[in-house]
Design a protein around this motif. Sequence first.
Motif, PDB file in Angstrom:
ATOM      1  N   SER A 129       0.841  -1.193   0.000  1.00  0.00           N
ATOM      2  CA  SER A 129       0.000   0.000   0.000  1.00  0.00           C
ATOM      3  C   SER A 129       0.879   1.247   0.000  1.00  0.00           C
ATOM      4  CB  SER A 129      -0.931   0.011   1.216  1.00  0.00           C
ATOM      5  OG  SER A 129      -0.184   0.142   2.429  1.00  0.00           O
ATOM      6  N   ILE A 130       0.275   2.357  -0.441  1.00  0.00           N
ATOM      7  CA  ILE A 130       0.991   3.618  -0.569  1.00  0.00           C
ATOM      8  C   ILE A 130       0.091   4.751  -0.107  1.00  0.00           C
ATOM      9  CG2 ILE A 130       0.237   3.972  -2.960  1.00  0.00           C
ATOM     10  CD1 ILE A 130       2.972   5.162  -3.571  1.00  0.00           C
ATOM     11  N   ASP A 131       0.679   5.783   0.481  1.00  0.00           N
ATOM     12  CA  ASP A 131      -0.083   6.948   0.876  1.00  0.00           C
ATOM     13  C   ASP A 131      -0.766   7.547  -0.354  1.00  0.00           C
ATOM     14  OD1 ASP A 131      -0.502   9.238   3.020  1.00  0.00           O
ATOM     15  OD2 ASP A 131       0.135  10.226   1.160  1.00  0.00           O
ATOM     16  N   ALA A 132      -2.071   7.781  -0.271  1.00  0.00           N
ATOM     17  CA  ALA A 132      -2.834   8.215  -1.445  1.00  0.00           C
ATOM     18  C   ALA A 132      -2.391   9.573  -1.958  1.00  0.00           C
ATOM     19  CB  ALA A 132      -4.324   8.239  -1.114  1.00  0.00           C
ATOM     20  N   SER A 133      -2.122  10.517  -1.070  1.00  0.00           N
ATOM     21  CA  SER A 133      -1.716  11.850  -1.512  1.00  0.00           C
ATOM     22  C   SER A 133      -0.336  11.815  -2.164  1.00  0.00           C
ATOM     23  CB  SER A 133      -1.731  12.833  -0.345  1.00  0.00           C
ATOM     24  OG  SER A 133      -0.840  12.431   0.680  1.00  0.00           O
ATOM     25  N   ALA A 134       0.575  11.004  -1.609  1.00  0.00           N
ATOM     26  CA  ALA A 134       1.908  10.874  -2.204  1.00  0.00           C
ATOM     27  C   ALA A 134       1.823  10.203  -3.573  1.00  0.00           C
ATOM     28  CB  ALA A 134       2.823  10.068  -1.283  1.00  0.00           C
ATOM     29  N   PHE A 135       0.953   9.215  -3.691  1.00  0.00           N
ATOM     30  CA  PHE A 135       0.734   8.529  -4.962  1.00  0.00           C
ATOM     31  C   PHE A 135       0.207   9.498  -6.011  1.00  0.00           C
ATOM     32  CE2 PHE A 135      -2.543   5.921  -7.372  1.00  0.00           C
ATOM     33  CZ  PHE A 135      -1.637   5.405  -8.281  1.00  0.00           C
ATOM     34  N   SER A 136      -0.795  10.280  -5.641  1.00  0.00           N
ATOM     35  CA  SER A 136      -1.393  11.240  -6.573  1.00  0.00           C
ATOM     36  C   SER A 136      -0.380  12.305  -6.997  1.00  0.00           C
ATOM     37  CB  SER A 136      -2.614  11.897  -5.930  1.00  0.00           C
ATOM     38  OG  SER A 136      -3.215  12.829  -6.793  1.00  0.00           O
ATOM     39  N   GLU A 137       0.395  12.808  -6.033  1.00  0.00           N
ATOM     40  CA  GLU A 137       1.390  13.833  -6.335  1.00  0.00           C
ATOM     41  C   GLU A 137       2.470  13.284  -7.267  1.00  0.00           C
ATOM     42  OE1 GLU A 137       3.215  16.971  -3.476  1.00  0.00           O
ATOM     43  OE2 GLU A 137       4.598  15.262  -3.466  1.00  0.00           O
ATOM     44  N   ALA A 138       2.961  12.078  -6.980  1.00  0.00           N
ATOM     45  CA  ALA A 138       4.021  11.484  -7.788  1.00  0.00           C
ATOM     46  C   ALA A 138       3.569  11.261  -9.223  1.00  0.00           C
ATOM     47  CB  ALA A 138       4.483  10.164  -7.164  1.00  0.00           C
ATOM     48  N   VAL A 139       2.371  10.742  -9.388  1.00  0.00           N
ATOM     49  CA  VAL A 139       1.859  10.500 -10.739  1.00  0.00           C
ATOM     50  C   VAL A 139       1.704  11.821 -11.490  1.00  0.00           C
ATOM     51  CG1 VAL A 139      -0.117   9.679 -12.070  1.00  0.00           C
ATOM     52  CG2 VAL A 139       0.718   8.343 -10.134  1.00  0.00           C
ATOM     53  N   GLY A 140       1.199  12.851 -10.804  1.00  0.00           N
ATOM     54  CA  GLY A 140       1.047  14.149 -11.445  1.00  0.00           C
ATOM     55  C   GLY A 140       2.375  14.748 -11.874  1.00  0.00           C
ATOM     56  N   GLN A 141       3.415  14.543 -11.067  1.00  0.00           N
ATOM     57  CA  GLN A 141       4.731  15.085 -11.393  1.00  0.00           C
ATOM     58  C   GLN A 141       5.367  14.384 -12.585  1.00  0.00           C
ATOM     59  OE1 GLN A 141       6.263  14.496  -7.310  1.00  0.00           O
ATOM     60  NE2 GLN A 141       6.965  16.621  -7.397  1.00  0.00           N
ATOM     61  N   VAL A 142       5.144  13.091 -12.696  1.00  0.00           N
ATOM     62  CA  VAL A 142       5.857  12.295 -13.690  1.00  0.00           C
ATOM     63  C   VAL A 142       5.078  12.120 -14.997  1.00  0.00           C
ATOM     64  CG1 VAL A 142       6.779   9.984 -14.157  1.00  0.00           C
ATOM     65  CG2 VAL A 142       7.223  11.085 -11.956  1.00  0.00           C
ATOM     66  N   ALA A 143       3.769  11.949 -14.909  1.00  0.00           N
ATOM     67  CA  ALA A 143       2.968  11.616 -16.092  1.00  0.00           C
ATOM     68  C   ALA A 143       3.065  12.670 -17.183  1.00  0.00           C
ATOM     69  CB  ALA A 143       1.511  11.406 -15.691  1.00  0.00           C
ATOM     70  N   THR A 144       3.315  13.919 -16.809  1.00  0.00           N
ATOM     71  CA  THR A 144       3.402  14.982 -17.814  1.00  0.00           C
ATOM     72  C   THR A 144       4.568  14.778 -18.773  1.00  0.00           C
ATOM     73  OG1 THR A 144       3.429  17.393 -18.086  1.00  0.00           O
ATOM     74  CG2 THR A 144       4.868  16.488 -16.398  1.00  0.00           C
ATOM     75  N   HIS A 166      10.508   1.235  -1.425  1.00  0.00           N
ATOM     76  CA  HIS A 166      10.233   2.382  -2.298  1.00  0.00           C
ATOM     77  C   HIS A 166       9.656   1.938  -3.638  1.00  0.00           C
ATOM     78  CE1 HIS A 166      13.137   4.193   0.538  1.00  0.00           C
ATOM     79  NE2 HIS A 166      12.479   5.315   0.288  1.00  0.00           N
ATOM     80  N   VAL A 167       8.828   2.807  -4.201  1.00  0.00           N
ATOM     81  CA  VAL A 167       8.357   2.643  -5.571  1.00  0.00           C
ATOM     82  C   VAL A 167       8.777   3.900  -6.327  1.00  0.00           C
ATOM     83  CG1 VAL A 167       6.074   3.504  -4.900  1.00  0.00           C
ATOM     84  CG2 VAL A 167       6.358   2.365  -7.092  1.00  0.00           C
ATOM     85  N   THR A 168       9.359   3.719  -7.493  1.00  0.00           N
ATOM     86  CA  THR A 168       9.848   4.830  -8.298  1.00  0.00           C
ATOM     87  C   THR A 168       9.017   4.948  -9.567  1.00  0.00           C
ATOM     88  OG1 THR A 168      12.095   4.454  -7.477  1.00  0.00           O
ATOM     89  CG2 THR A 168      11.855   5.853  -9.418  1.00  0.00           C
ATOM     90  N   PHE A 169       8.560   6.167  -9.855  1.00  0.00           N
ATOM     91  CA  PHE A 169       7.778   6.456 -11.047  1.00  0.00           C
ATOM     92  C   PHE A 169       8.697   7.147 -12.060  1.00  0.00           C
ATOM     93  CE2 PHE A 169       5.014   6.328  -7.427  1.00  0.00           C
ATOM     94  CZ  PHE A 169       3.840   5.723  -7.854  1.00  0.00           C
ATOM     95  N   LEU A 170       8.700   6.665 -13.320  1.00  0.00           N
ATOM     96  CA  LEU A 170       9.559   7.232 -14.361  1.00  0.00           C
ATOM     97  C   LEU A 170       8.763   7.418 -15.652  1.00  0.00           C
ATOM     98  CD1 LEU A 170      11.188   4.513 -12.970  1.00  0.00           C
ATOM     99  CD2 LEU A 170      13.094   5.750 -13.963  1.00  0.00           C
ATOM    100  N   ALA A 171       9.071   8.490 -16.399  1.00  0.00           N
ATOM    101  CA  ALA A 171       8.444   8.711 -17.700  1.00  0.00           C
ATOM    102  C   ALA A 171       9.345   9.588 -18.553  1.00  0.00           C
ATOM    103  CB  ALA A 171       7.073   9.362 -17.550  1.00  0.00           C
ATOM    104  N   ALA A 178      11.267  12.491 -16.259  1.00  0.00           N
ATOM    105  CA  ALA A 178      10.835  12.781 -14.896  1.00  0.00           C
ATOM    106  C   ALA A 178      10.930  11.520 -14.050  1.00  0.00           C
ATOM    107  CB  ALA A 178       9.407  13.323 -14.877  1.00  0.00           C
ATOM    108  N   ILE A 179      11.467  11.652 -12.840  1.00  0.00           N
ATOM    109  CA  ILE A 179      11.622  10.533 -11.914  1.00  0.00           C
ATOM    110  C   ILE A 179      11.164  10.973 -10.524  1.00  0.00           C
ATOM    111  CG2 ILE A 179      13.215   8.911 -10.822  1.00  0.00           C
ATOM    112  CD1 ILE A 179      15.051   9.158 -13.179  1.00  0.00           C
ATOM    113  N   ARG A 180      10.327  10.185  -9.881  1.00  0.00           N
ATOM    114  CA  ARG A 180       9.892  10.483  -8.514  1.00  0.00           C
ATOM    115  C   ARG A 180       9.904   9.199  -7.698  1.00  0.00           C
ATOM    116  NH1 ARG A 180       6.312  13.474  -5.091  1.00  0.00           N
ATOM    117  NH2 ARG A 180       6.879  12.656  -3.046  1.00  0.00           N
ATOM    118  N   GLU A 181      10.543   9.244  -6.543  1.00  0.00           N
ATOM    119  CA  GLU A 181      10.616   8.097  -5.642  1.00  0.00           C
ATOM    120  C   GLU A 181       9.720   8.350  -4.439  1.00  0.00           C
ATOM    121  OE1 GLU A 181      14.058   6.944  -2.848  1.00  0.00           O
ATOM    122  OE2 GLU A 181      14.417   5.743  -4.661  1.00  0.00           O
ATOM    123  N   VAL A 182       8.910   7.349  -4.078  1.00  0.00           N
ATOM    124  CA  VAL A 182       7.952   7.473  -2.984  1.00  0.00           C
ATOM    125  C   VAL A 182       8.049   6.231  -2.097  1.00  0.00           C
ATOM    126  CG1 VAL A 182       5.510   7.734  -2.379  1.00  0.00           C
ATOM    127  CG2 VAL A 182       6.387   8.790  -4.465  1.00  0.00           C
TER     128      VAL A 182
END
Length: 378
Positions: A129-144, A166-171, A178-182
């Motif tokens: 599981s992941i904090d919902a606000s951190a998940f939403s913020e990370a996706v918004g930062q990277v998906a663009t 950790h889970v890392t989002f990349l695009a 863009a890379i964000r680690e949460v």
Amino acid sequence: MKFRVERDVLAEAVSWVARGLPHRPPAPVLAGVHVVTTHEEGGCLGLSAFDYEVSAKVQISVDVEEPGEVLIPGKLLSEIAKALPSKPVEVVTEGQKVVITCGTAIFSLPCMALDDYPTLPAMPPVAGSIDASAFSEAVGQVATAATTDETLPLLTGVLMEFNGQHVTFLATDRYRLAIREVPWTPANPQFSTRALVRARTLREIAKTFSGTARVSLDLSEDAASDIVGFEADGRHTTTLLIDGDYPAIRKLLPAESPIEAVLSVPSLIEAVRRVVLVTDRNTPLHIAFVEGEATLTAGGSEEARAVEVIEAALSGEDIAVAFNPIYLAEGLAAVTTPYVRVSMSHPTKPVLFKGQNTVDGPADDSFQYLLVPIRFAS
């Protein structure tokens, strides 16, 4: 089928599921919302939508008099649910019709062919599981940073790398990265896998769960798995993964940057917004860095020109770089700290942006935005 439910509860549930309905369904039946009622747990209503790629399902408690199931036109049901008066709602099937009664308002909707409706995919096992606000913020930062060019299907996705705590989002779209680690809480501390999800789908999923506390991520470590699931507060959604080997984009990050400038994020964003008023969409924005300041310059058609100077703490030699203003603005908008560190080595080599909380403090490595400059004549 016959059940009763409060109007607000029904409207919220229907609205959430309706987000998963395709705008242009490949088959008419996929425009429907599947409605199921049972006597489980004192009375349960299940609503679901599926387009063969993304599924959405929500379960709520209702007063069930007669269990059953039916397929109803989804968009129409959503519009009606939102428009109902604030009173209890009764829903009952009468032959091939569904009758919705709320106060003095009565709607009769046609039933769709339930036999033709596909079975929703089963949810994969819960991986953590992941904090919902951190998940939403990370996706918004990277998906663009993901491309919208469907001829490059791999780059339309956001890569999620799960490794330990950790889970890392990349695009990337080849012009920026863009890379964000949460942090997240895995069910198995040794869990490790990758999942490539279409960026626009992941962005919508993150948005729908932003009001919850935590989101469960459901996926398998099996490399052959082709689905990922997300769930919270009785809401479940799945999406197909993009198949293919995502490029090794981490190697694009510079090993060293001899030139660094630290600027106020709000000041830089406002300066960019003003200066680009004289330019066309893809006209380069020039930024010249010297000790103590950064000069933004843009020129457009009919000899229009704009210049603005803002404060900048520079370390290293003077340098001038040109950026795509749209990519620059989107990268800055993703920085959540008061200051941004701009790391450079040459006017034509990729520039790395990281946030930091103070002018002379350390950079925050949890979010990194790499932008390829535009070449220009000296």
